[in-house]
Design an enzyme around this catalytic site. Structure first.
Site, short mmCIF file in Angstrom:
data_model
loop_
_atom_site.label_atom_id
_atom_site.label_comp_id
_atom_site.label_asym_id
_atom_site.label_seq_id
_atom_site.Cartn_x
_atom_site.Cartn_y
_atom_site.Cartn_z
N LYS A 45 31.13 61.54 46.59
CA LYS A 45 32.27 61.42 47.43
C LYS A 45 31.63 61.18 48.77
CE LYS A 45 34.68 65.25 45.33
NZ LYS A 45 35.09 66.71 45.42
N GLY A 46 30.56 61.48 49.14
CA GLY A 46 29.80 61.60 50.38
C GLY A 46 29.99 60.29 51.21
N ASP A 106 18.00 60.52 48.80
CA ASP A 106 17.07 61.62 48.62
C ASP A 106 15.99 61.60 47.83
OD1 ASP A 106 16.22 64.26 48.47
OD2 ASP A 106 17.98 65.49 48.35
N LYS A 134 16.02 60.09 53.67
CA LYS A 134 15.03 61.28 53.75
C LYS A 134 13.76 60.76 52.97
CE LYS A 134 17.66 65.52 53.84
NZ LYS A 134 17.79 66.58 52.95
N PHE A 155 18.50 70.49 55.18
CA PHE A 155 19.74 70.12 54.61
C PHE A 155 20.92 69.91 55.66
CE2 PHE A 155 23.82 71.57 52.63
CZ PHE A 155 23.68 71.11 51.28
N VAL A 156 21.65 68.61 55.29
CA VAL A 156 22.62 68.15 56.29
C VAL A 156 24.00 68.49 55.78
CG1 VAL A 156 21.06 67.13 57.73
CG2 VAL A 156 22.02 66.02 55.95
N ASP A 162 28.47 67.31 52.13
CA ASP A 162 29.23 68.68 51.98
C ASP A 162 28.14 69.83 51.67
OD1 ASP A 162 28.60 67.76 49.40
OD2 ASP A 162 29.87 69.51 48.71
C1 PRP Z 1 24.34 62.55 47.09
C2 PRP Z 1 24.53 61.46 47.86
C3 PRP Z 1 23.68 60.53 46.94
C4 PRP Z 1 22.86 61.39 46.16
C5 PRP Z 1 21.31 60.93 46.73
O1 PRP Z 1 25.49 62.86 46.24
O2 PRP Z 1 25.74 61.07 48.21
O3 PRP Z 1 24.69 60.01 45.92
O4 PRP Z 1 23.02 62.62 46.34
O5 PRP Z 1 20.57 61.70 46.09
P1 PRP Z 1 19.40 61.23 45.22
O6 PRP Z 1 18.67 59.91 46.33
O7 PRP Z 1 18.23 62.26 45.06
O8 PRP Z 1 19.75 60.48 43.93
P2 PRP Z 1 26.07 64.28 45.71
O9 PRP Z 1 25.54 64.36 44.20
O10 PRP Z 1 25.64 65.43 46.48
O11 PRP Z 1 27.61 64.08 45.54
P3 PRP Z 1 28.70 64.03 46.71
O12 PRP Z 1 28.44 62.82 47.41
O13 PRP Z 1 29.98 64.01 46.10
O14 PRP Z 1 28.61 65.21 47.50
#
Ligand code: PRP
Length: 183
Positions: A45-46, A106, A134, A155-156, A162
C-alpha cells in the site's frame, strides 16, 4: 503541525514536492517517445501517496495499475520470499513500458523480484522508481532507476509508510517517538 508521535521530520513537504517535480521531469523526458506506453505500477500500500503526487506532475500520457506483495514468507524476514497477493492482470502487458513505483527500498528483494517477474511475464520494459532508498540495508544487488532521496537506516513513517497501518496519511516522512511503539 507535526504529529505528536513524530520525533523528527526526515523528509519534509517542500523536499517531497521538489523530489516529485524532479522525478516527473525525468520520466517525462525518458518516456517521451510516442511508441512508449507508460504504465505506472504502484506496489500497495505504501506507494499510493507518492504515486498520486507523481502522476499529477507528468505531462505525458500514463496508465496506472497496482500489485500487492508481501516480502516475508512464514513471518521470517530473512527467508527472502516475495509472495504475490494481487497480481497484474492485463492482456496488453507485452506493449507496456512498466515503471514500478515504491515508497521505499530496503533489502531490495521486492523490486529485484518484481523486475524479473514482470520481465518474464513479457513486459516491453521494466524500470523502477522509489521515493526513499536505504542502500545500507541492501541484501541483494539492486539499483533503482529513479530515486527520490537516500536515507539512513531509521524506521520511518508517513507519506504512505506505516507502523501497524498507522501514520500513512502524514504529509511528510518522519521518525517516531519511542512511546509511539508502545501505544
Ligand atoms: C515495503 C515497501 C516495499 C518493501 C521494501 O512494503 O513498500 O514494498 O517493503 O522492502 P524490501 O526492499 O526489503 O523488499 P511493506 O511490506 O511494508 O508493505 P506496505 O507497502 O503495504 O506497507
Amino acid at each position: 503541525m507535526t504529529n505528536k508521535d513524530v520525533k523528527k521530520i526526515l523528509v519534509g513537504k517542500a523536499e517531497i514536492d521538489a523530489i516529485t517535480t524532479r522525478i516527473a521531469e525525468e520520466i517525462d523526458r525518458d518516456y517521451a517517445d510516442n511508441n512508449k506506453k507508460l504504465l505506472l505500477l504502484g506496489i500497495l500500500k505504501g506507494s499510493v501517496v507518492f504515486m498520486g503526487d507523481l502522476m499529477k506532475k507528468l505531462t505525458i500520457p500514463v496508465e496506472i495499475d497496482f500489485m500487492k506483495v508481501s516480502s516475508y514468507g512464514a513471518g521470517t524476514k530473512s527467508s527472502g520470499h516475495v509472495n504475490i497477493l494481487l497480481d497484474l492482470q492485463r492482456p496488453d502487458i507485452n506493449t507496456c513500458d512498466i515503471l514500478i513505483v515504491e515508497d521505499i527500498i530496503d533489502s531490495g528483494r521486492t523490486l529485484s523480484y518484481l523486475t524479473d517477474y514482470l520481465t518474464l511475464k513479457g513486459a516491453k520494459s521494466v524500470r523502477t522508481c522509489t521515493l526513499l532508498d536505504k542502500p545500507s540495508r541492501r541484501e541483494v544487488d539492486f539499483n533503482p532507476d529513479y530515486v527520490g532521496v537516500e536515507i539512513p537506516d531509521e524506521f520511518v513513517v508517513g507519506y504512505g509508510l506505516d507502523y501497524n497501518e498507522k501514520y500513512r496519511a502524514l504529509p511528510y516522512v518522519g521518525v517516531l517517538e519511542p512511546h509511539a511503539y508502545n501505544d
